[in-house]
Design a protein around this motif. Structure first.
Motif, PDB file in Angstrom:
ATOM      1  N   THR A 475      37.611  50.938  40.655  1.00 59.54           N
ATOM      2  CA  THR A 475      38.503  50.944  39.906  1.00 59.54           C
ATOM      3  C   THR A 475      38.877  49.478  40.663  1.00 59.54           C
ATOM      4  O   THR A 475      39.654  49.307  41.669  1.00 59.54           O
ATOM      5  CB  THR A 475      39.778  51.201  40.377  1.00 59.54           C
ATOM      6  OG1 THR A 475      39.618  52.713  39.506  1.00 59.54           O
ATOM      7  CG2 THR A 475      41.494  50.679  39.526  1.00 59.54           C
ATOM      8  N   PHE A 476      38.995  47.835  39.647  1.00 63.81           N
ATOM      9  CA  PHE A 476      38.998  46.650  40.508  1.00 63.81           C
ATOM     10  C   PHE A 476      40.515  45.773  39.252  1.00 63.81           C
ATOM     11  O   PHE A 476      40.440  46.302  38.011  1.00 63.81           O
ATOM     12  CB  PHE A 476      38.066  45.892  40.226  1.00 63.81           C
ATOM     13  CG  PHE A 476      37.563  45.679  39.046  1.00 63.81           C
ATOM     14  CD1 PHE A 476      37.397  44.736  38.092  1.00 63.81           C
ATOM     15  CD2 PHE A 476      36.429  46.603  38.391  1.00 63.81           C
ATOM     16  CE1 PHE A 476      36.833  44.045  37.508  1.00 63.81           C
ATOM     17  CE2 PHE A 476      35.531  46.363  37.288  1.00 63.81           C
ATOM     18  CZ  PHE A 476      36.602  45.340  35.979  1.00 63.81           C
ATOM     19  N   VAL A 477      41.039  44.964  39.771  1.00 64.12           N
ATOM     20  CA  VAL A 477      41.648  43.785  38.866  1.00 64.12           C
ATOM     21  C   VAL A 477      41.236  42.714  38.759  1.00 64.12           C
ATOM     22  O   VAL A 477      40.536  42.026  39.862  1.00 64.12           O
ATOM     23  CB  VAL A 477      43.215  43.798  39.810  1.00 64.12           C
ATOM     24  CG1 VAL A 477      43.803  43.058  38.936  1.00 64.12           C
ATOM     25  CG2 VAL A 477      43.319  45.208  40.136  1.00 64.12           C
ATOM     26  N   GLY A 478      40.708  42.581  37.098  1.00 65.34           N
ATOM     27  CA  GLY A 478      40.211  41.038  37.071  1.00 65.34           C
ATOM     28  C   GLY A 478      41.586  40.226  36.581  1.00 65.34           C
ATOM     29  O   GLY A 478      42.471  40.193  37.001  1.00 65.34           O
ATOM     30  N   GLU A 479      40.745  39.145  35.277  1.00 72.00           N
ATOM     31  CA  GLU A 479      41.319  37.986  35.489  1.00 72.00           C
ATOM     32  C   GLU A 479      41.168  38.063  33.631  1.00 72.00           C
ATOM     33  O   GLU A 479      40.050  38.640  33.119  1.00 72.00           O
ATOM     34  CB  GLU A 479      40.866  37.303  35.378  1.00 72.00           C
ATOM     35  CG  GLU A 479      40.610  36.171  37.588  1.00 72.00           C
ATOM     36  CD  GLU A 479      39.969  35.801  37.956  1.00 72.00           C
ATOM     37  OE1 GLU A 479      40.480  34.035  37.556  1.00 72.00           O
ATOM     38  OE2 GLU A 479      40.348  35.153  39.173  1.00 72.00           O
ATOM     39  N   LEU A 480      42.178  37.332  33.311  1.00 75.36           N
ATOM     40  CA  LEU A 480      42.547  37.171  31.775  1.00 75.36           C
ATOM     41  C   LEU A 480      42.731  35.232  31.718  1.00 75.36           C
ATOM     42  O   LEU A 480      43.527  34.949  32.209  1.00 75.36           O
ATOM     43  CB  LEU A 480      43.530  37.914  31.009  1.00 75.36           C
ATOM     44  CG  LEU A 480      44.353  37.966  29.846  1.00 75.36           C
ATOM     45  CD1 LEU A 480      41.797  38.597  28.956  1.00 75.36           C
ATOM     46  CD2 LEU A 480      45.189  38.440  29.703  1.00 75.36           C
ATOM     47  N   ALA A 481      41.289  35.011  30.453  1.00 77.28           N
ATOM     48  CA  ALA A 481      41.881  33.419  29.633  1.00 77.28           C
ATOM     49  C   ALA A 481      41.612  33.914  28.730  1.00 77.28           C
ATOM     50  O   ALA A 481      40.423  33.757  27.960  1.00 77.28           O
ATOM     51  CB  ALA A 481      41.051  32.957  30.563  1.00 77.28           C
ATOM     52  N   HIS A 482      42.501  33.403  28.556  1.00 78.44           N
ATOM     53  CA  HIS A 482      43.009  33.217  26.927  1.00 78.44           C
ATOM     54  C   HIS A 482      41.988  33.923  25.490  1.00 78.44           C
ATOM     55  O   HIS A 482      41.856  33.998  24.697  1.00 78.44           O
ATOM     56  CB  HIS A 482      42.934  31.748  26.094  1.00 78.44           C
ATOM     57  CG  HIS A 482      42.640  30.519  26.968  1.00 78.44           C
ATOM     58  ND1 HIS A 482      44.005  29.899  26.803  1.00 78.44           N
ATOM     59  CD2 HIS A 482      42.294  29.764  27.523  1.00 78.44           C
ATOM     60  CE1 HIS A 482      43.931  28.846  27.949  1.00 78.44           C
ATOM     61  NE2 HIS A 482      42.985  29.037  28.642  1.00 78.44           N
ATOM     62  N   GLY A 483      42.709  35.149  25.847  1.00 76.32           N
ATOM     63  CA  GLY A 483      42.287  36.554  25.630  1.00 76.32           C
ATOM     64  C   GLY A 483      41.142  37.553  26.248  1.00 76.32           C
ATOM     65  O   GLY A 483      40.520  38.115  25.590  1.00 76.32           O
ATOM     66  N   HIS A 484      39.919  37.036  26.957  1.00 79.71           N
ATOM     67  CA  HIS A 484      39.003  36.856  27.354  1.00 79.71           C
ATOM     68  C   HIS A 484      39.056  37.467  28.917  1.00 79.71           C
ATOM     69  O   HIS A 484      39.517  35.836  29.280  1.00 79.71           O
ATOM     70  CB  HIS A 484      38.047  35.738  27.274  1.00 79.71           C
ATOM     71  CG  HIS A 484      37.926  35.372  26.350  1.00 79.71           C
ATOM     72  ND1 HIS A 484      37.071  35.563  24.823  1.00 79.71           N
ATOM     73  CD2 HIS A 484      38.188  33.776  24.842  1.00 79.71           C
ATOM     74  CE1 HIS A 484      37.101  34.728  23.881  1.00 79.71           C
ATOM     75  NE2 HIS A 484      38.020  33.682  24.218  1.00 79.71           N
ATOM     76  N   PHE A 485      38.074  38.298  29.228  1.00 78.82           N
ATOM     77  CA  PHE A 485      38.893  39.513  30.281  1.00 78.82           C
ATOM     78  C   PHE A 485      37.597  39.033  31.710  1.00 78.82           C
ATOM     79  O   PHE A 485      36.383  38.672  30.871  1.00 78.82           O
ATOM     80  CB  PHE A 485      38.629  40.507  30.180  1.00 78.82           C
ATOM     81  CG  PHE A 485      38.653  41.438  31.644  1.00 78.82           C
ATOM     82  CD1 PHE A 485      39.612  41.457  32.024  1.00 78.82           C
ATOM     83  CD2 PHE A 485      37.631  42.007  32.202  1.00 78.82           C
ATOM     84  CE1 PHE A 485      39.563  42.589  33.314  1.00 78.82           C
ATOM     85  CE2 PHE A 485      37.434  42.769  33.106  1.00 78.82           C
ATOM     86  CZ  PHE A 485      38.692  43.034  33.818  1.00 78.82           C
ATOM     87  N   SER A 486      37.503  38.688  32.001  1.00 76.23           N
ATOM     88  CA  SER A 486      36.315  38.258  33.529  1.00 76.23           C
ATOM     89  C   SER A 486      36.684  39.820  34.561  1.00 76.23           C
ATOM     90  O   SER A 486      37.515  39.548  35.301  1.00 76.23           O
ATOM     91  CB  SER A 486      36.837  37.049  33.623  1.00 76.23           C
ATOM     92  OG  SER A 486      36.200  37.181  35.270  1.00 76.23           O
ATOM     93  N   ALA A 487      34.975  39.686  34.876  1.00 75.38           N
ATOM     94  CA  ALA A 487      35.388  40.782  35.698  1.00 75.38           C
ATOM     95  C   ALA A 487      35.280  40.450  37.238  1.00 75.38           C
ATOM     96  O   ALA A 487      34.675  40.501  38.193  1.00 75.38           O
ATOM     97  CB  ALA A 487      34.169  41.732  36.361  1.00 75.38           C
ATOM     98  N   LYS A 488      35.721  39.134  37.232  1.00 72.76           N
ATOM     99  CA  LYS A 488      36.264  38.545  39.244  1.00 72.76           C
ATOM    100  C   LYS A 488      37.138  38.770  39.936  1.00 72.76           C
ATOM    101  O   LYS A 488      38.333  39.045  39.329  1.00 72.76           O
ATOM    102  CB  LYS A 488      36.085  36.888  38.308  1.00 72.76           C
ATOM    103  CG  LYS A 488      35.960  36.380  39.719  1.00 72.76           C
ATOM    104  CD  LYS A 488      36.234  34.818  39.405  1.00 72.76           C
ATOM    105  CE  LYS A 488      37.067  33.346  40.528  1.00 72.76           C
ATOM    106  NZ  LYS A 488      38.484  34.087  40.211  1.00 72.76           N
TER     107      LYS A 488
END
Length: 622
Positions: A475-488
């Protein structure tokens, strides 16, 4: 026994049974006086038996009236309280579920099982803060205040204060299913500066046998001594040690490493090193210098470090210096929006944003509150708390959030979020969420806006940022940029499982603890799946199963959070020649506490850590 008020007095009783009052009732008219005399004559005409029976009946009715009044009063009081509680019901907070008892190993309270809305009498918890056997941690008096003219005032102790604390009754509050115990009350800073009380030593009755230092803790102590030896020899009084070139580097020129390490030395029991550092603070920490400092970094490291050292040691020197640096940082709040600038010149009393923008980082302006609020509580000067509380109230009311998640930047002129649509729990936003919960705890669980924002943000994390990796389903917490999810995921996000566990420990919804367990396993794997055993600053998770691929991928050439550049090359990790001040201030302190067998060593029911690992006291009842 219930002490009831006397039954209501009615005129006809006083008239018929108090003949002597007629003569002194000058305010009555002739008609009333005549009626009194007439009633008296009729009374005298009755036989002794008749009068006895009448008197007995009146007495019986009076007793019945008292009993009825008592019962009806209790029922009315119960109904009134219930109605009042219903009216005070707070708005729905998403994701809040019934909470379990405290989940961290801490001294059990009498009401540890959180009974439903029943008033409880709380027994006094032991407040021993014991370090290694050669050094005692001394907690401050709860109502310590600093007099502006003389911070080294005499100790005054209110008689019977301990007895009052033991007898205080507090209620359990149900917050939409989560049972929350407000066991401390926010004590607003007095507008009038009071005589201080110096932190006192541990009371004899609360002392206990010292808990022995174990092997892991001894290893931490030796690591600290090794690091401190290099700092003392090559970088004494400077900000950071450069261990390879045996020199130092400066950031603010205020001895960051030394101040950051003060409370660590106290907790580890390094008395000689602590006294050496204290002498430097007394003679060489000069704050009246023409230098720009970062508001956030100087608050969490310098102000936080000094306040913590004061609380643990009781030495007013540290509080004097804390008030000095706190006052010198205040010009940062002189902005059109009251959102503070990022940089302050502590000698000139001027402040400004970065050269390239008028924005401040959201995490920075919302992660200075614990320290400034505590400074107001100790000094009695409201200006510090008012400035930082205004920031939180402003951010609370802003638009541009996404289910409680906030953007990374805020403009100091307009007071509005900028760079909308980008949401992360990493750099520039991380400690905003941390300080929402910690301020609520610090203030005695009374400031409900902070709790609302925290709970909504965690629900926003679950909805928008939470994913699982492949093949181990981490389980991890990614990022959201203008509706696009990043697995970073930044390594900084590993603050979140600790924050979630702290919330669960303080009565919040139990599923926060389950999420904390899943996330801390992920943070562990960020170390375990790397060749050096050290986590990088940033990792990218694989969302789809692929042959010979790990859950964790590293795409950045630099980023080891220790002083190396390459965590993937054990033979040549490319040392940076830089020892961060937080290695002593945070890393070793947390390791020592985690390895400790003494649950009363910096008890989480009594202290809250700032984001630089400096413990500050949870506010006590007024």
């Amino acid at each position: 026994m219930y002490s009831a008020s006397p039954p209501p007095r009615r005129d006809f009783i006083s008239v018929t049974l108090s003949p002597g009052e007629a003569a002194g009732a000058g305010g009555y008219n002739n008609s009333k006086a005549w009626r009194r005399r007439s009633c008296w004559r009729k009374w005298k005409q009755l036989s002794r038996l008749q009068r006895s029976v009448i008197l007995f009946l009146f007495a019986f009715l009076a007793v019945c009236g008292v009993i009825s009044y008592t019962n009806m009063g209790e029922q009315w009081k119960s109904l009134t309280n219930k109605s009042s509680e219903d009216q005070k019901t707070e708005p729905e907070i998403p994701g809040l579920k019934p909470a379990n008892p405290a989940v961290l190993p801490a001294p059990q309270k009498a009401d540890a099982n959180y009974p439903e809305l029943s008033p409880q009498k709380h027994s006094k918890l032991p407040h021993v803060r014991r370090g290694p056997p050669n050094l005692q941690i001394r907690p401050p008096r709860r109502d310590a205040r600093v007099k502006a003219q003389d911070v080294a005032g005499k100790t005054e102790e209110e008689p019977g204060q301990a007895d009052k604390e033991e007898k205080t009754e507090k209620s359990i509050i149900s917050w939409r299913g989560a049972v929350i115990e407000p066991d401390q009350s926010t004590e607003p800073p007095s507008s009038k500066i009071k005589e201080p009380e110096k932190p006192s030593s541990v009371e004899v009755e609360d002392q206990k046998e010292p808990v022995p230092i174990n092997e892991r803790q001894m290893a931490v102590i030796e690591a600290f001594r090794h690091a401190w030896k290099g700092y003392k020899e090559f970088a004494w009084g400077h900000d950071e040690l450069k261990p390879l070139s045996k020199s130092y580097s400066e950031w603010f020129g205020l001895g960051l490493t030394l101040i950051d390490a003060l409370d660590t030395m106290w907790i580890l029991g390094l008395k000689e090193e602590f006294e050496e550092a204290k002498k430097w603070v007394a003679t060489d920490l000069l704050l009246d210098k023409n230098v720009d400092v970062n508001l956030f970094e100087s608050t969490i490291r310098i102000l936080g470090g000094l306040l913590s050292a004061y609380h643990l040691s009781g030495d007013s020197l540290f509080l004097e210096k804390a008030k000095d640096i706190g006052s010198r940082l205040m010009p940062a709040f002189n902005t059109p929006s009251k959102i503070p600038y990022s940089d302050v010149n502590i000698g000139r009393g001027t402040a400004h944003p970065p050269r390239w923008t008028s924005d401040s980082t959201v995490a920075e302006v919302t992660s200075i509150q614990l320290e400034f609020r505590e400074l107001s509580r100790l000094t009695g000067d409201e200006k510090f708390q008012k400035a930082v509380d205004a920031v939180m109230k402003h951010v609370h009311s802003l638009s541009g959030k996404n289910d409680g998640l906030v953007p990374m930047f805020i403009n100091t002129n307009s007071g509005q979020f900028t760079h909308l649509g980008v949401y992360t729990l990493g750099a520039r936003a991380d400690s905003y969420y941390e300080y929402l919960l910690k301020q609520w705890i610090q203030g005695g669980k009374k400031e409900n806006e902070l709790l609302e924002d925290y709970m909504r943000a965690i629900e926003g994390v679950k909805k928008h940022l939470l994913r699982t990796s492949q093949p181990k389903k981490l389980t991890f917490v990614g990022e959201l940029a203008h509706g696009h999810f990043s697995a970073k995921m930044d390594h900084l996000v590993c603050f979140l499982p600790g924050t979630l566990a702290l919330g669960a420990h303080n009565g919040l919804t139990a599923d926060h603890m389950e999420l904390a367990k899943a996330l801390i396993e992920t943070c562990y794997q960020m170390y375990a799946q790397v060749e050096t055993g050290l986590s990088p600053e940033i990792v990218h998770f694989n969302l789809h199963a692929q042959k010979d691929r790990k859950d964790v991928e590293i795409k950045v050439p630099s980023g080891g959070y220790t002083s190396i550049n390459n965590v993937q090359n054990p033979s040549n990790p490319e040392p940076r020649d830089k020892m961060e001040s937080f290695f002593l201030g945070e890393t070793l302190k947390y390791m020592f506490l985690l390895f400790s067998d003494d649950v009363d060593l910096i008890n989480l029911d009594k202290y809250i850590f700032n984001t630089e690992a400096h413990p500050l006291p949870i506010w006590a009842p007024a």
